[in-house]
Design a protein around this motif. Structure first.
Motif, mmCIF file in Angstrom:
data_model
loop_
_atom_site.group_PDB
_atom_site.id
_atom_site.type_symbol
_atom_site.label_atom_id
_atom_site.label_comp_id
_atom_site.label_asym_id
_atom_site.label_seq_id
_atom_site.Cartn_x
_atom_site.Cartn_y
_atom_site.Cartn_z
ATOM 1 N N UNK A 214 1.009 -1.160 -0.057
ATOM 2 C CA UNK A 214 0.064 0.130 -0.039
ATOM 3 C C UNK A 214 0.959 1.306 -0.015
ATOM 4 N N UNK A 215 0.585 2.392 -0.697
ATOM 5 C CA UNK A 215 1.463 3.611 -0.862
ATOM 6 C C UNK A 215 1.710 4.160 0.634
ATOM 7 N N UNK A 216 0.631 4.204 1.455
ATOM 8 C CA UNK A 216 1.190 4.783 2.771
ATOM 9 C C UNK A 216 1.916 3.792 3.796
ATOM 10 N N UNK A 217 2.049 2.615 3.339
ATOM 11 C CA UNK A 217 2.826 1.569 4.185
ATOM 12 C C UNK A 217 4.258 2.014 4.408
ATOM 13 N N UNK A 218 4.812 1.579 5.499
ATOM 14 C CA UNK A 218 6.269 1.425 5.828
ATOM 15 C C UNK A 218 6.771 0.576 6.590
ATOM 16 N N UNK A 219 7.737 0.179 6.841
ATOM 17 C CA UNK A 219 8.158 -0.885 8.192
ATOM 18 C C UNK A 219 7.805 -0.091 9.677
ATOM 19 N N UNK A 220 7.327 -0.878 10.535
ATOM 20 C CA UNK A 220 6.674 -0.289 11.492
ATOM 21 C C UNK A 220 8.208 0.500 12.437
ATOM 22 N N UNK A 221 9.117 -0.021 12.578
ATOM 23 C CA UNK A 221 10.347 0.504 13.156
ATOM 24 C C UNK A 221 11.472 0.654 12.286
ATOM 25 N N UNK A 222 11.558 -0.428 11.455
ATOM 26 C CA UNK A 222 12.850 -0.149 10.646
ATOM 27 C C UNK A 222 14.163 -0.311 11.449
ATOM 28 N N UNK A 223 15.046 -1.144 10.933
ATOM 29 C CA UNK A 223 16.226 -1.457 11.553
ATOM 30 C C UNK A 223 16.193 -2.082 13.007
ATOM 31 N N UNK A 224 16.698 -1.215 13.996
ATOM 32 C CA UNK A 224 16.562 -1.846 15.287
ATOM 33 C C UNK A 224 15.735 -1.156 16.245
ATOM 34 N N UNK A 225 14.790 -0.179 15.614
ATOM 35 C CA UNK A 225 13.823 0.510 16.426
ATOM 36 C C UNK A 225 12.767 -0.356 16.856
ATOM 37 N N UNK A 226 12.309 -0.197 18.109
ATOM 38 C CA UNK A 226 11.450 -0.978 18.615
ATOM 39 C C UNK A 226 10.249 0.012 19.114
ATOM 40 N N UNK A 227 10.180 1.328 18.962
ATOM 41 C CA UNK A 227 9.251 2.055 19.306
ATOM 42 C C UNK A 227 8.773 3.524 18.524
ATOM 43 N N UNK A 228 7.508 3.764 18.267
ATOM 44 C CA UNK A 228 7.427 4.747 17.345
ATOM 45 C C UNK A 228 6.915 6.129 18.459
ATOM 46 N N UNK A 229 7.632 6.220 19.622
ATOM 47 C CA UNK A 229 7.344 7.212 20.314
ATOM 48 C C UNK A 229 7.833 8.457 19.670
ATOM 49 N N UNK A 230 9.178 8.591 19.154
ATOM 50 C CA UNK A 230 9.693 9.632 18.727
ATOM 51 C C UNK A 230 8.864 10.422 17.690
ATOM 52 N N UNK A 231 8.290 9.143 16.733
ATOM 53 C CA UNK A 231 7.543 9.703 15.565
ATOM 54 C C UNK A 231 6.300 10.183 16.010
ATOM 55 N N UNK A 232 5.440 9.769 17.065
ATOM 56 C CA UNK A 232 4.270 10.365 17.467
ATOM 57 C C UNK A 232 4.414 11.557 17.978
ATOM 58 N N UNK A 233 5.520 11.865 18.765
ATOM 59 C CA UNK A 233 5.834 13.085 19.662
ATOM 60 C C UNK A 233 6.178 14.316 18.576
ATOM 61 N N UNK A 234 6.803 13.762 17.542
ATOM 62 C CA UNK A 234 7.019 14.886 16.407
ATOM 63 C C UNK A 234 6.012 14.994 15.459
ATOM 64 N N UNK A 235 4.697 14.290 15.483
ATOM 65 C CA UNK A 235 3.692 14.369 14.702
ATOM 66 C C UNK A 235 2.894 15.983 14.816
ATOM 67 N N UNK A 236 2.493 16.383 13.681
ATOM 68 C CA UNK A 236 1.572 17.489 13.575
ATOM 69 C C UNK A 236 0.593 17.612 14.938
ATOM 70 N N UNK A 237 -0.258 16.385 14.743
ATOM 71 C CA UNK A 237 -1.339 16.278 15.770
ATOM 72 C C UNK A 237 -0.900 16.496 17.270
ATOM 73 N N UNK A 238 0.561 15.936 17.473
ATOM 74 C CA UNK A 238 0.989 15.766 18.869
ATOM 75 C C UNK A 238 1.260 17.528 19.178
ATOM 76 N N UNK A 239 1.948 17.882 18.164
ATOM 77 C CA UNK A 239 2.430 19.374 18.394
ATOM 78 C C UNK A 239 1.122 20.361 18.856
ATOM 79 N N UNK A 240 -0.002 20.138 17.919
ATOM 80 C CA UNK A 240 -1.065 20.737 18.146
ATOM 81 C C UNK A 240 -1.823 20.926 19.262
ATOM 82 N N UNK A 241 -1.799 19.774 19.808
ATOM 83 C CA UNK A 241 -2.418 19.771 21.359
ATOM 84 C C UNK A 241 -1.491 20.240 22.643
ATOM 85 N N UNK A 242 -0.240 20.089 22.314
ATOM 86 C CA UNK A 242 0.759 20.311 23.125
ATOM 87 C C UNK A 242 0.628 22.008 23.208
ATOM 88 N N UNK A 243 0.900 22.597 22.159
ATOM 89 C CA UNK A 243 0.775 23.873 22.021
ATOM 90 C C UNK A 243 -0.642 24.502 22.647
#
Length: 299
Positions: A214-243
């Protein structure tokens, strides 16, 4: 039989004197309260069961008087989305409500000086990412993988006889980048829940299209990553509610500080000065003007 007889025994509301229906009783420390009277209590009040009949009557009197404050409330600033903080900066008051017709809802009207603190509370949760094996059983990755989600809460500490905290959620649904937490196999790649676009995706999904293609799909973590925390915290939606949370927090703390400074200035001892206009020794009035000629006195 005696137990059932007691269950269906008619009860009387100790507040209004009305008859309480089968499922309408709201227990008090020393009596019963009907659901209609209980609905009139502050939405931020949580100690009903530990309150006496007299204490509930006192609060209902406070709530009735609050309606006059609601009628006089004039919104000068609105903060938030679903649950909003409404400010009446001209009269130094605010309210928190999610109701559009707040004039009828009677939200508690508080003074800026009632605020004793305010903070943004971000709750973090994590869910393990698993996959289904050939037999359809859940299995863990090695190392384990986790999808993180976040909820944003404002906590306003207040000086009020019936509650000392107003806590409400800013976001309607958890901020989690819509990551899937159960994959079809160990090599499957997650995609947006329910199909559609993933942030940064190239296009929509098609029925029957495997996740990995699917066009939007990508490996969940890629390489040795085991968490998407950094990705979520840098998202536009996260920043919107933080602000949004920081804006509400800073606004309430700022108006509280302003009111306290004004109160301190009003009670500070006044010093006699020489008026530059009429030369009289004067104690300036509240506007900083000479009591004799009305000219502005510079301290």
């Amino acid at each position: 039989m005696a137990l059932f007889g007691k269950l269906f025994e008619k009860k009387e509301c100790a507040i209004c004197g009305g008859e309480i229906g089968l499922l309408g009783n709201r227990k008090l420390e020393d009596g019963n309260c009907c659901k209609n009277c209980a609905a009139k209590l502050s939405p931020w009040f949580s100690d009903r069961r530990q309150s006496t009949v007299e204490e509930i009557k006192e609060q209902l009197a406070y709530r009735e008087a609050n309606q006059e404050k609601v009628a006089a409330f004039r919104v000068t600033r609105t903060l938030g989305e679903g649950m909003k903080v409404l400010l009446d900066e001209d009269n130094g008051r605010f309210m928190v409500t999610s109701v559009r017709n707040w004039q009828e809802a009677n939200p508690d009207v508080l003074s800026f000086s009632d605020v004793t603190g305010c903070k943004l509370d971000i709750d973090e949760s994590k869910t393990e990412i698993q996959y289904k094996d050939a037999e359809g059983k859940r299995q863990s990755f090695s190392p384990r993988r986790y999808a993180f989600s976040y909820d944003f809460y404002i906590v306003i500490n207040v000086n009020n006889p019936y509650f000392n905290e107003i806590r409400f959620k800013l976001n309607g649904s958890s901020v989690d980048n819509d990551e899937e937490t159960l994959l079809d196999g160990p090599d499957a790649q997650p995609c947006v829940k329910g199909g559609g676009l993933r942030t940064g995706g190239a296009g929509p999904t098609r029925p029957g299209m495997p996740c990995s293609s699917r066009p939007g799909a990508r490996p969940f973590m890629g390489g040795s990553r085991t968490s998407n925390a950094d990705e979520v915290r840098s998202s536009m939606e996260y920043r919107q509610y933080e602000e949004m949370g920081c804006e509400i927090r800073d606004a309430l703390l700022q108006v509280r500080e302003q009111v306290r400074n004004e109160a301190a200035a009003a009670t500070a001892p006044k010093t006699a000065l020489t008026c530059p206009f009429c030369g009289a020794t004067t104690t300036p009035d509240a506007s900083g003007c000479c009591e004799f000629c009305g000219g502005a006195v510079n301290g």
